[in-house]
Design an enzyme around this catalytic site. Structure first.
Site, PDB file in Angstrom:
ATOM      1  N   ASP A 102       0.804  -1.194   0.004  1.00  0.00           N
ATOM      2  CA  ASP A 102      -0.013  -0.129   0.043  1.00  0.00           C
ATOM      3  C   ASP A 102       1.082   1.156  -0.024  1.00  0.00           C
ATOM      4  O   ASP A 102       2.169   1.049   0.510  1.00  0.00           O
ATOM      5  CB  ASP A 102      -0.817  -0.029   1.228  1.00  0.00           C
ATOM      6  CG  ASP A 102      -1.873  -0.934   1.294  1.00  0.00           C
ATOM      7  OD1 ASP A 102      -2.093  -1.733   0.079  1.00  0.00           O
ATOM      8  OD2 ASP A 102      -2.386  -1.482   2.497  1.00  0.00           O
TER       9      ASP A 102
HETATM   10  N1  URA Z   1      -1.232  -5.896   3.958  1.00  0.00           N
HETATM   11  C1  URA Z   1      -1.884  -4.700   3.833  1.00  0.00           C
HETATM   12  O1  URA Z   1      -2.695  -4.473   4.446  1.00  0.00           O
HETATM   13  N2  URA Z   1      -0.954  -3.831   3.147  1.00  0.00           N
HETATM   14  C2  URA Z   1       0.332  -4.018   2.508  1.00  0.00           C
HETATM   15  O2  URA Z   1       0.560  -3.035   2.194  1.00  0.00           O
HETATM   16  C3  URA Z   1       0.610  -5.285   2.391  1.00  0.00           C
HETATM   17  C4  URA Z   1      -0.275  -6.163   3.223  1.00  0.00           C
END
Ligand code: URA
Length: 238
Positions: A102
């Site tokens: 993310d």
């Molecule tokens: N899980 C998440 O919620 N976000 C990420 O960036 C990676 C794994």
């Protein structure tokens, strides 16, 4: 492959720009100056531009310590992406992120120009482990660790059993064996906590090197490359 195309693929410029460089006598093939942009080259030929040897490998693997605030995408019209943190040659060689972190997640992000390796590392059947350190907005409990290990119903899918190890009152290290969208954040949400910070510490056999600052990258070592191919039961292409 034609010499001009090869150099262009290795990010020395557009076709026109590299043709001009070749005509000016700035390019050597196997130690000889070549002035014909259309000259045929083999993969094994050595190239030099302005006297500097060229790294001609097409398959590259890179590890980035992703900072927060950067999108994991090949490109975006408005926002910077992880590709902007690497030299241009990696884009031209299609060295692409393996999965996504993310925008606000930090840590280990792998890139490879081997499409089959990328595909296998993400395949749900292969269960490649990913470990994250999560900081959350409320105290974690032993019950949370049990609920993570039992698997969590997230509505549209049931997250498989995951290991949650408590590191501090509001910090935990979680290992998942799959990789669904926002999975870690959603798993914490399911036990009533919001993730404030998420940092990926490992991906399969790779761990985030302690000496790699945020935003910095490096190519994988030979050992790391071998461990990745081994992980997915694939022969490394020559
Ligand atoms: N899980 C998440 O919620 N976000 C990420 O960036 C990676 C794994």
């Amino acid at each position: 492959m034609r010499l001009d195309r090869r150099l262009s693929e290795l990010a020395f410029g557009t076709r026109k720009e590299v043709q001009a460089m070749i005509r000016q006598g700035l390019v050597m093939v196997n130690g000889q100056t070549v002035r014909d942009p259309g000259q045929h080259t083999e993969d094994a030929d050595s190239l030099a531009v302005r006297g500097v040897p060229v790294d001609t490998r097409r398959i590259r693997h890179v590890l980035l310590n992703k900072p927060a605030g950067i999108l994991t995408a090949a490109r975006d019209r408005k926002q910077p992406t992880v590709m902007d943190l690497l030299p241009q040659v990696y884009s031209t060689l299609a060295c692409m992120p393996v999965g996504r972190l993310d925008k606000d997640t930090t840590g280990l992000l792998l890139f490879t120009s081997d499409g089959e390796l990328n595909h296998r590392l993400l395949s749900p059947q292969r269960h490649v482990d990913k470990t994250y350190r999560a900081t959350v907005d409320a105290d974690l409990t032993q019950e949370d660790t049990v609920r993570f290990s039992e698997g969590l119903d997230l509505g549209d899918f049931v997250a498989e059993s995951a290991e949650l190890v408590l590191e501090g009152p509001r910090t935990g290290r979680v290992t998942i064996h799959e990789g669904k969208f926002h999975q870690v954040k959603r798993m914490f949400e399911a036990v009533g906590k919001q993730v404030l910070e998420l940092d990926r510490l490992s991906f399969g056999p790779l761990t985030l090197p302690g000496d790699l600052p945020r935003g910095a990258w490096r190519e994988l070592t030979r050992k790391e490359i071998e461990s990745l191919y081994r992980q997915v039961g694939m022969e490394e292409p020559v």
